[in-house]
Design a protein around this motif. Sequence first.
Motif, PDB file in Angstrom:
ATOM      1  N   SER A 238      18.223  13.734  36.841  1.00 24.59           N
ATOM      2  CA  SER A 238      19.883  14.052  36.604  1.00 24.59           C
ATOM      3  C   SER A 238      19.931  14.615  35.358  1.00 24.59           C
ATOM      4  O   SER A 238      19.380  14.588  34.252  1.00 24.59           O
ATOM      5  CB  SER A 238      20.619  12.638  36.893  1.00 24.59           C
ATOM      6  OG  SER A 238      20.423  12.393  35.431  1.00 24.59           O
ATOM      7  N   LEU A 261      19.856  14.852  41.825  1.00 21.66           N
ATOM      8  CA  LEU A 261      21.526  13.737  41.211  1.00 21.66           C
ATOM      9  C   LEU A 261      22.688  14.690  41.078  1.00 21.66           C
ATOM     10  O   LEU A 261      23.023  14.659  40.968  1.00 21.66           O
ATOM     11  CB  LEU A 261      21.149  12.958  40.966  1.00 21.66           C
ATOM     12  CG  LEU A 261      20.129  11.692  41.742  1.00 21.66           C
ATOM     13  CD1 LEU A 261      20.042  10.633  40.401  1.00 21.66           C
ATOM     14  CD2 LEU A 261      20.790  11.168  42.486  1.00 21.66           C
ATOM     15  N   GLN A 263      24.949  15.619  37.569  1.00 17.58           N
ATOM     16  CA  GLN A 263      25.604  15.052  37.154  1.00 17.58           C
ATOM     17  C   GLN A 263      26.567  13.697  37.429  1.00 17.58           C
ATOM     18  O   GLN A 263      26.928  13.680  38.860  1.00 17.58           O
ATOM     19  CB  GLN A 263      26.498  15.781  35.994  1.00 17.58           C
ATOM     20  CG  GLN A 263      27.483  15.376  34.687  1.00 17.58           C
ATOM     21  CD  GLN A 263      26.557  15.111  33.647  1.00 17.58           C
ATOM     22  OE1 GLN A 263      25.646  15.353  33.406  1.00 17.58           O
ATOM     23  NE2 GLN A 263      27.153  13.764  32.927  1.00 17.58           N
ATOM     24  N   VAL A 264      25.844  12.608  37.748  1.00 15.48           N
ATOM     25  CA  VAL A 264      26.127  11.670  37.794  1.00 15.48           C
ATOM     26  C   VAL A 264      26.503  10.452  36.855  1.00 15.48           C
ATOM     27  O   VAL A 264      26.917  10.690  35.629  1.00 15.48           O
ATOM     28  CB  VAL A 264      25.486  10.589  37.766  1.00 15.48           C
ATOM     29  CG1 VAL A 264      24.229  11.059  39.703  1.00 15.48           C
ATOM     30  CG2 VAL A 264      23.954   9.992  36.960  1.00 15.48           C
ATOM     31  N   GLN A 268      26.076   5.108  38.371  1.00 19.36           N
ATOM     32  CA  GLN A 268      25.083   5.684  39.377  1.00 19.36           C
ATOM     33  C   GLN A 268      23.853   5.800  38.182  1.00 19.36           C
ATOM     34  O   GLN A 268      22.598   5.824  38.583  1.00 19.36           O
ATOM     35  CB  GLN A 268      25.447   7.521  39.334  1.00 19.36           C
ATOM     36  CG  GLN A 268      26.441   7.192  40.372  1.00 19.36           C
ATOM     37  CD  GLN A 268      27.412   8.614  40.944  1.00 19.36           C
ATOM     38  OE1 GLN A 268      28.014   8.662  40.424  1.00 19.36           O
ATOM     39  NE2 GLN A 268      27.137   9.061  42.387  1.00 19.36           N
ATOM     40  N   LEU A 269      23.524   5.983  37.033  1.00 22.70           N
ATOM     41  CA  LEU A 269      22.489   6.441  35.890  1.00 22.70           C
ATOM     42  C   LEU A 269      22.488   5.146  36.450  1.00 22.70           C
ATOM     43  O   LEU A 269      20.864   5.824  36.083  1.00 22.70           O
ATOM     44  CB  LEU A 269      23.462   7.220  35.135  1.00 22.70           C
ATOM     45  CG  LEU A 269      23.123   7.336  33.369  1.00 22.70           C
ATOM     46  CD1 LEU A 269      21.600   8.240  34.313  1.00 22.70           C
ATOM     47  CD2 LEU A 269      22.973   7.097  32.339  1.00 22.70           C
TER      48      LEU A 269
END
Length: 389
Positions: A238, A261, A263-264, A268-269
């Motif tokens: 990500s 992914l 940019q989260v 979510q990270l």
Amino acid sequence: MIVIVAPYSPVGLSKTPNLGAARKIEVIVAALAALKLPIVLVNSAHNDEVRAGLQQRQTVIGGVPLTEVMLPTLKRRPLGKAVNLLQVSAVVGRVLDLGVPSLIWLYNGYAFECLFAQRMRHHLDVPVVLEFEDWHFSRGVGVKTLLDYLAWRTCARHFALAFCVNANLQKRMERLGVASRLLPGVVPDELISLSASRPFTKDVLTVGYFGGLTREKGAHLLLELASCLPQEVQLVVSGAGPLADDFRRLADTPGEAVCFLGQVGVEQLYAAIAKCDLIVNPHMSIKAMEGGVFPFKVIEAIASGRLLISTALPMAGIEHSLRGVLFFDGSAVDLKRAIEAAHAFFCENSHVISDSALRAATEFSSASVVLALDDLLGSRAEKQREIGG
């Protein structure tokens, strides 16, 4: 109120986002919110390359509602940043219109940040805290670095406390008579909780990379490795940057075990980190810059309890937290070797990795930062009462 002066450039707000700095600023905002005071962010970044005046808005950063004051901008960013140095008094005036600061927090020893603190100190006896992230000359000497250094050096007498990214910067501050604490990163509680889940419990080895998608950060090594790793290895990536489209195409290619992914958000990270067995920091080696920098994501990876595979790092002051790191020489060949050796390395060093996670979580938690600031504000309040009495 708390005033944070920082160049905040996340994805969506800037054409050239700085993911690492944005993430650090968000974590600091969330930590300082525990002091239960209104927060004002003076955004010193030049995000819009258009002619615009001083602006103000209500927004949410790091999950915290706050007031953001944005500096005037010009079409040419370098010129706009230089002109901002002449607009410090106007910005200080705008902030004072919002209330009386109880604390000034500076992100790094940049010229505008330091000039702002000096000007504010002309009006109020307010404590100034420096988050010292990068030595001015760690990447070379230029006009900007010289201006930043001179402003920082002049402002040093106003610092009540400095949080330093490594021991070398801490020593520089202490030589100037500034009380200092080591802070290579701030570890949120949500990340600490991940250390309770044990990696390497499934057949597929999940390798995570979370950061800038640039060659300087070493992301190109993952592109090189993607097609030659064993079938049981999956890459989870990500971030944002020039190499994002390459990762996106790779993830869409049949047969490639890559999950991109983009940019989260924070939730979510953390969910992605929880699924990983190991995390990679392939950043171009910064050991030669040990006078000034340290990757924020390194402490996050260690505190999560995951095995970290990394290029050489400055050890000063945090040797105990890096004992369980598997180092590689910065090449794709050696990174492949390290990934293949990861399971055996983890089994042999699991107790060291767990101890490092616990120590990082204890020493560099949000709570430890807030406690230090509570002590600072409390001691100043006590002195003022003594003087008043």
